[in-house]
Scaffold this active site. Structure first.
Site, PDB file in Angstrom:
ATOM      1  N   ARG A   1      58.928  54.584  63.896  1.00  0.00           N
ATOM      2  CA  ARG A   1      60.186  54.353  64.597  1.00  0.00           C
ATOM      3  C   ARG A   1      61.289  55.016  63.783  1.00  0.00           C
ATOM      4  NH1 ARG A   1      57.638  49.155  64.399  1.00  0.00           N
ATOM      5  NH2 ARG A   1      57.031  48.388  66.474  1.00  0.00           N
TER       6      ARG A   1
ATOM      7  N   LYS B   1      59.528  45.999  62.484  1.00  0.00           N
ATOM      8  CA  LYS B   1      60.238  44.896  63.130  1.00  0.00           C
ATOM      9  C   LYS B   1      59.876  43.572  62.467  1.00  0.00           C
ATOM     10  CE  LYS B   1      60.810  46.963  67.717  1.00  0.00           C
ATOM     11  NZ  LYS B   1      60.542  46.813  69.163  1.00  0.00           N
TER      12      LYS B   1
ATOM     13  N   HIS C   1      61.686  58.537  69.619  1.00  0.00           N
ATOM     14  CA  HIS C   1      60.572  57.718  70.097  1.00  0.00           C
ATOM     15  C   HIS C   1      59.555  58.563  70.859  1.00  0.00           C
ATOM     16  CE1 HIS C   1      59.975  53.499  69.399  1.00  0.00           C
ATOM     17  NE2 HIS C   1      59.377  53.351  70.568  1.00  0.00           N
TER      18      HIS C   1
ATOM     19  N   ARG D   1      56.867  59.436  68.538  1.00  0.00           N
ATOM     20  CA  ARG D   1      55.969  58.297  68.331  1.00  0.00           C
ATOM     21  C   ARG D   1      54.988  58.185  69.508  1.00  0.00           C
ATOM     22  NH1 ARG D   1      55.748  53.082  65.744  1.00  0.00           N
ATOM     23  NH2 ARG D   1      55.667  51.317  67.187  1.00  0.00           N
TER      24      ARG D   1
ATOM     25  N   HIS E   1      52.309  47.432  66.274  1.00  0.00           N
ATOM     26  CA  HIS E   1      52.485  46.581  67.455  1.00  0.00           C
ATOM     27  C   HIS E   1      51.878  45.199  67.199  1.00  0.00           C
ATOM     28  CE1 HIS E   1      52.828  50.208  70.434  1.00  0.00           C
ATOM     29  NE2 HIS E   1      53.975  49.907  69.853  1.00  0.00           N
TER      30      HIS E   1
ATOM     31  N   TYR F   1      49.489  53.618  76.172  1.00  0.00           N
ATOM     32  CA  TYR F   1      49.075  54.975  75.840  1.00  0.00           C
ATOM     33  C   TYR F   1      47.727  55.336  76.448  1.00  0.00           C
ATOM     34  CZ  TYR F   1      53.006  54.503  72.751  1.00  0.00           C
ATOM     35  OH  TYR F   1      54.268  54.285  72.273  1.00  0.00           O
TER      36      TYR F   1
END
Length: 309
Positions: free
Chosen positions: A152, A176, A255, A258, A281, A290
């Site tokens: 990110r 995150k 992004h 990514r 994630h 994806y």
């Protein structure tokens, strides 16, 4: 308790206790400020006066003003999280947003750059970096690492030099919720980073030392044109400019790199759970987007190549 004070306390809770990213906290805070302004227009300034009807009217007014479904969904999530917290902290007795329904946003596939166009993009960066110009050398290292480790933009900009292990080809990333993970990168990224650290970063660092307004960031891995830590906006501008020349729709920011890295990994046979770990994630369901991208790419190739498609 008035709405403004409670929203400020809620933001502190999100930051200090739930440890959400600054970007997420800002988004929640912005939503609640808008809610407070709307409620004030209805002569409601206390949390006890917030009702399900008021929240529905707030979202309806935003919808009529042309607010996107994605933003409406986020505002709904903000309201539900805030009122649930109000109940847990005994500020109100009833969770008025519990029955608030979020609009369906639909699912759009992320932008992905094909292998050929992406190789051409990197070749152009390499050509510019070969001149020895510090910013060009940094830009190549930035793009190589963004793609190699599927980072990110906030993760990349937060990197310090000590986060890199150039011998093991890994980088320690804070994602995150302040969760750390260690992700790999390849030899091309290693080469670009070493060249940047050896020849370009000292020049950019010296600019920071010479600047009275922007002290040099001694720990930062990537340094901006004026000598400070490289910021997300600068990276967005860089990547958006590069992707302008690449065919394809969808957002053209960092992004997209990514998304591109994740899709290329799956196209190459990588395990979905390994990609989940790489991306950081929390849920496998997030990574599964994806697989849809890969299927769509297969369908497109089929339509273009098969004589009876």
């Amino acid at each position: 308790m008035d709405i403004v004070s409670s929203s400020e306390a809620f933001s502190e809770h999100l930051s200090a206790e739930r440890r959400l990213s600054p970007q997420t906290v800002r988004a929640y805070s912005s939503d609640l400020r808008q809610l407070a302004a709307f409620a004030e227009g209805r002569d409601v300034d206390d949390v006890a006066g917030v009702s399900l009807e008021l929240l529905r009217d707030w979202l309806w007014a935003a919808s009529e003003a042309g607010t996107s479904k994605a933003t409406l969904a986020r505002r709904t999530a903000t309201a539900k999280a805030w009122t649930a917290w109000l109940v847990r902290t005994d500020r109100v007795a009833i969770d008025v947003a519990a029955r608030l329904r979020s609009p369906k946003t639909g699912r759009t596939l992320p932008r992905v750059v094909g292998r050929g166009p992406f190789d051409e993009l990197l070749a152009g960066l390499e050509d510019r970096a070969s001149s020895g110009e510090p910013n060009a050398m940094r830009d190549l290292a930035v793009v190589e690492l963004l793609y190699a480790s599927a980072l990110r933009v906030s993760e990349l900009c937060g990197l310090d030099r000590d986060d890199l292990d150039l011998d093991r080809l890994t980088v320690r990333v804070t994602g995150k919720g302040d969760k750390e993970r260690v992700v790999p990168f390849g030899v091309p990224a290693q080469s670009a980073i070493v060249d940047y650290l050896t020849s370009a970063r000292p020049v950019l660092f010296a600019r920071g030392v010479a600047s009275e307004q922007r002290p040099a960031p001694g720990a930062a891995l990537f340094i901006g044109t004026r000598g400070g830590r490289l910021g997300p906006r600068s990276v967005y501008t860089l990547v958006a400019r590069l992707l302008d020349a690449v065919p394809g729709g969808g957002p053209a920011g960092p992004h997209a790199l990514r998304h591109t890295a994740a899709t290329h990994l799956l196209d190459g046979g990588a395990d979905l759970r390994a990609v989940q770990e790489l991306l950081g994630h929390a849920s496998l369901a997030t990574t599964q987007i994806y697989t849809h991208v890969s299927v769509e790419r297969i369908k497109e190739s089929y339509r273009n190549a098969h004589p009876r498609a």
